[in-house]
Structure formats: C-alpha cells, structure tokens
Write a protein that holds these residues in place. Structure first.
Motif, PDB file in Angstrom:
ATOM      1  N   TYR A 127       0.836  -1.191   0.000  1.00 23.93           N
ATOM      2  CA  TYR A 127       0.000   0.000   0.000  1.00 23.93           C
ATOM      3  C   TYR A 127       0.881   1.256   0.000  1.00 23.93           C
ATOM      4  O   TYR A 127       0.626   2.204  -0.750  1.00 23.93           O
ATOM      5  CB  TYR A 127      -0.925  -0.010   1.218  1.00 23.93           C
ATOM      6  CG  TYR A 127      -1.744   1.246   1.353  1.00 23.93           C
ATOM      7  CD1 TYR A 127      -2.917   1.401   0.635  1.00 23.93           C
ATOM      8  CD2 TYR A 127      -1.325   2.278   2.181  1.00 23.93           C
ATOM      9  CE1 TYR A 127      -3.668   2.565   0.731  1.00 23.93           C
ATOM     10  CE2 TYR A 127      -2.065   3.443   2.287  1.00 23.93           C
ATOM     11  CZ  TYR A 127      -3.229   3.585   1.561  1.00 23.93           C
ATOM     12  OH  TYR A 127      -3.950   4.740   1.650  1.00 23.93           O
ATOM     13  N   VAL A 128       1.908   1.265   0.836  1.00 26.68           N
ATOM     14  CA  VAL A 128       2.817   2.421   0.921  1.00 26.68           C
ATOM     15  C   VAL A 128       3.472   2.693  -0.422  1.00 26.68           C
ATOM     16  O   VAL A 128       3.419   3.805  -0.938  1.00 26.68           O
ATOM     17  CB  VAL A 128       3.894   2.199   2.020  1.00 26.68           C
ATOM     18  CG1 VAL A 128       5.033   3.216   1.904  1.00 26.68           C
ATOM     19  CG2 VAL A 128       3.263   2.266   3.401  1.00 26.68           C
ATOM     20  N   VAL A 129       4.085   1.685  -1.008  1.00 25.29           N
ATOM     21  CA  VAL A 129       4.848   1.922  -2.240  1.00 25.29           C
ATOM     22  C   VAL A 129       3.954   2.132  -3.459  1.00 25.29           C
ATOM     23  O   VAL A 129       4.415   2.640  -4.474  1.00 25.29           O
ATOM     24  CB  VAL A 129       5.894   0.816  -2.505  1.00 25.29           C
ATOM     25  CG1 VAL A 129       6.886   0.725  -1.346  1.00 25.29           C
ATOM     26  CG2 VAL A 129       5.257  -0.519  -2.786  1.00 25.29           C
ATOM     27  N   ALA A 130       2.667   1.797  -3.340  1.00 23.24           N
ATOM     28  CA  ALA A 130       1.750   2.014  -4.463  1.00 23.24           C
ATOM     29  C   ALA A 130       1.160   3.428  -4.479  1.00 23.24           C
ATOM     30  O   ALA A 130       0.379   3.756  -5.368  1.00 23.24           O
ATOM     31  CB  ALA A 130       0.627   0.978  -4.437  1.00 23.24           C
ATOM     32  N   ASN A 131       1.549   4.275  -3.552  1.00 20.79           N
ATOM     33  CA  ASN A 131       1.040   5.649  -3.520  1.00 20.79           C
ATOM     34  C   ASN A 131       1.190   6.381  -4.845  1.00 20.79           C
ATOM     35  O   ASN A 131       0.259   7.053  -5.275  1.00 20.79           O
ATOM     36  CB  ASN A 131       1.727   6.435  -2.396  1.00 20.79           C
ATOM     37  CG  ASN A 131       0.933   6.411  -1.118  1.00 20.79           C
ATOM     38  OD1 ASN A 131       0.158   7.313  -0.845  1.00 20.79           O
ATOM     39  ND2 ASN A 131       1.127   5.352  -0.339  1.00 20.79           N
ATOM     40  N   PRO A 132       2.328   6.292  -5.527  1.00 23.72           N
ATOM     41  CA  PRO A 132       2.454   7.001  -6.814  1.00 23.72           C
ATOM     42  C   PRO A 132       1.454   6.519  -7.867  1.00 23.72           C
ATOM     43  O   PRO A 132       0.987   7.313  -8.683  1.00 23.72           O
ATOM     44  CB  PRO A 132       3.889   6.705  -7.255  1.00 23.72           C
ATOM     45  CG  PRO A 132       4.604   6.351  -5.999  1.00 23.72           C
ATOM     46  CD  PRO A 132       3.585   5.684  -5.123  1.00 23.72           C
ATOM     47  N   LEU A 133       1.100   5.242  -7.830  1.00 26.40           N
ATOM     48  CA  LEU A 133       0.089   4.712  -8.755  1.00 26.40           C
ATOM     49  C   LEU A 133      -1.273   5.319  -8.454  1.00 26.40           C
ATOM     50  O   LEU A 133      -1.966   5.800  -9.352  1.00 26.40           O
ATOM     51  CB  LEU A 133      -0.002   3.186  -8.649  1.00 26.40           C
ATOM     52  CG  LEU A 133       1.183   2.384  -9.153  1.00 26.40           C
ATOM     53  CD1 LEU A 133       1.025   0.925  -8.768  1.00 26.40           C
ATOM     54  CD2 LEU A 133       1.319   2.542 -10.650  1.00 26.40           C
ATOM     55  N   LEU A 137       0.721   9.443 -10.651  1.00 25.97           N
ATOM     56  CA  LEU A 137       2.030   9.957 -11.056  1.00 25.97           C
ATOM     57  C   LEU A 137       2.713   9.057 -12.079  1.00 25.97           C
ATOM     58  O   LEU A 137       3.544   9.530 -12.860  1.00 25.97           O
ATOM     59  CB  LEU A 137       2.948  10.126  -9.841  1.00 25.97           C
ATOM     60  CG  LEU A 137       2.459  11.112  -8.774  1.00 25.97           C
ATOM     61  CD1 LEU A 137       3.401  11.109  -7.587  1.00 25.97           C
ATOM     62  CD2 LEU A 137       2.313  12.506  -9.356  1.00 25.97           C
ATOM     63  N   VAL A 138       2.387   7.772 -12.060  1.00 24.16           N
ATOM     64  CA  VAL A 138       2.958   6.795 -12.985  1.00 24.16           C
ATOM     65  C   VAL A 138       1.895   5.748 -13.309  1.00 24.16           C
ATOM     66  O   VAL A 138       0.894   5.630 -12.597  1.00 24.16           O
ATOM     67  CB  VAL A 138       4.213   6.089 -12.403  1.00 24.16           C
ATOM     68  CG1 VAL A 138       5.377   7.054 -12.248  1.00 24.16           C
ATOM     69  CG2 VAL A 138       3.900   5.420 -11.074  1.00 24.16           C
ATOM     70  N   GLU A 139       2.147   4.996 -14.354  1.00 23.22           N
ATOM     71  CA  GLU A 139       1.231   3.905 -14.705  1.00 23.22           C
ATOM     72  C   GLU A 139       1.708   2.566 -14.168  1.00 23.22           C
ATOM     73  O   GLU A 139       0.919   1.642 -14.012  1.00 23.22           O
ATOM     74  CB  GLU A 139       1.063   3.844 -16.222  1.00 23.22           C
ATOM     75  CG  GLU A 139       0.310   5.037 -16.762  1.00 23.22           C
ATOM     76  CD  GLU A 139       0.064   4.941 -18.259  1.00 23.22           C
ATOM     77  OE1 GLU A 139       0.074   3.817 -18.803  1.00 23.22           O
ATOM     78  OE2 GLU A 139      -0.145   5.996 -18.870  1.00 23.22           O
ATOM     79  N   ARG A 140       3.009   2.462 -13.917  1.00 23.48           N
ATOM     80  CA  ARG A 140       3.598   1.239 -13.340  1.00 23.48           C
ATOM     81  C   ARG A 140       4.500   1.634 -12.191  1.00 23.48           C
ATOM     82  O   ARG A 140       5.244   2.618 -12.287  1.00 23.48           O
ATOM     83  CB  ARG A 140       4.425   0.507 -14.384  1.00 23.48           C
ATOM     84  CG  ARG A 140       3.631  -0.109 -15.492  1.00 23.48           C
ATOM     85  CD  ARG A 140       4.532  -0.927 -16.398  1.00 23.48           C
ATOM     86  NE  ARG A 140       5.938  -0.552 -16.223  1.00 23.48           N
ATOM     87  CZ  ARG A 140       6.835  -0.470 -17.181  1.00 23.48           C
ATOM     88  NH1 ARG A 140       6.503  -0.759 -18.411  1.00 23.48           N
ATOM     89  NH2 ARG A 140       8.078  -0.131 -16.936  1.00 23.48           N
TER      90      ARG A 140
END
Length: 152
Positions: A127-133, A137-140
């Motif tokens: 959950y933490v590292v998926a914040n940019p998704l 901000l990014v697609e992957r």
C-alpha cells in the motif's frame, strides 16, 4: 493540562515502543512539491539509510511523494519524536544546502500509526509503495524512482 493545539494534545502521553512497527508520514511546508526533483528526494532517502545504519530504525518500506513521505519502520532505539526530528532536521539541512533555500522544509509534527500485531505487514508495505500509482504519477510502480521495500 496546558492549553495546547489539538495535534499536540493527541500526542500527550504517547510513546514509541521499541521493536514495534510504525507507519510515519510527514508533509513539506505548505505542501510544496519539492520532491518532484529526484535529486532532492534522494537526500531524504539518505537520511532513511542513516537512521537504518545507525540502528535507530529498521526501514521496511518507504515512498517519497512530491510533497510528503510515508516511512514504514521498526523502531529500534530512541523515540519516534527523536527519530523524526533527526530525519527532518538532517534532510532539511541537506536540501537547503543543495538548493540555497532558507527556512522550513517540513510542516511541524508528523503522523504515526502503530501497527497491530495481526496486521499484514507486506500488504501495508505494498500500500505504501503504491502511492504514486494511486496518485496518478505513474502507470507502473517501476516507473517511480523514490520508493523501496525489503520484500519487493
């Protein structure tokens, strides 16, 4: 009890338990997107690594977003307040030296959440590292440069 702002009253009597897992979050002053600059974000990462190397906290997962960070840690020594004060102070000093900026980099305070023993730690790290998704901000996930986790 002294007349304190609500955010400080919430922290009265709270402490960090050693060897407990915490999710820490803090924002930049005025939510400025300072960490859109990758190089400045890496200066915060260096402070995460220093805290890990000095055994203040074991870094489990983190992400640095343009205007805040999430840091999943296991507290190893000191208090959460000491850890965050040290991290914010040293990262602000490094960033201010790099940019020539003066003044506050971070908003006062931070948010902490102690994990319950039964919570799924790997799920929280994802959950933490998926914040940019989630922020678009990014697609992957692999396209975003300012994150890491010990499991991934």
């Amino acid at each position: 009890m002294p007349d304190l702002p609500a955010s400080h009253r919430l922290r009265t009597g709270r402490y960090g338990e050693l060897n407990r897992i915490y999710l820490l979050t803090t924002n930049t002053a005025e939510r400025k997107p300072i960490f859109q600059d990758f190089v400045l974000g890496r200066l915060v990462v260096e402070q995460f690594r220093c805290a890990h190397d000095e055994r203040w906290a074991k870094s489990l997962a983190w992400v640095i977003m343009p205007d805040h960070f999430h840091w999943l840690i296991e507290l190893q020594q000191g208090s959460l307040n000491e850890l965050m004060q040290k991290n914010k102070s040293l990262s602000a000093r490094a960033i201010n030296m790099s940019t020539g900026h003066r003044g506050s980099l971070w908003q006062p305070g931070y948010h902490d959440r102690a994990l319950r023993r039964e919570e799924d730690l790997v799920k929280l790290a994802r959950y933490v590292v998926a914040n940019p998704l989630r922020a678009g901000l990014v697609e992957r996930l692999g396209d975003y440069p300012l994150w890491d986790a010990i499991w991934l």
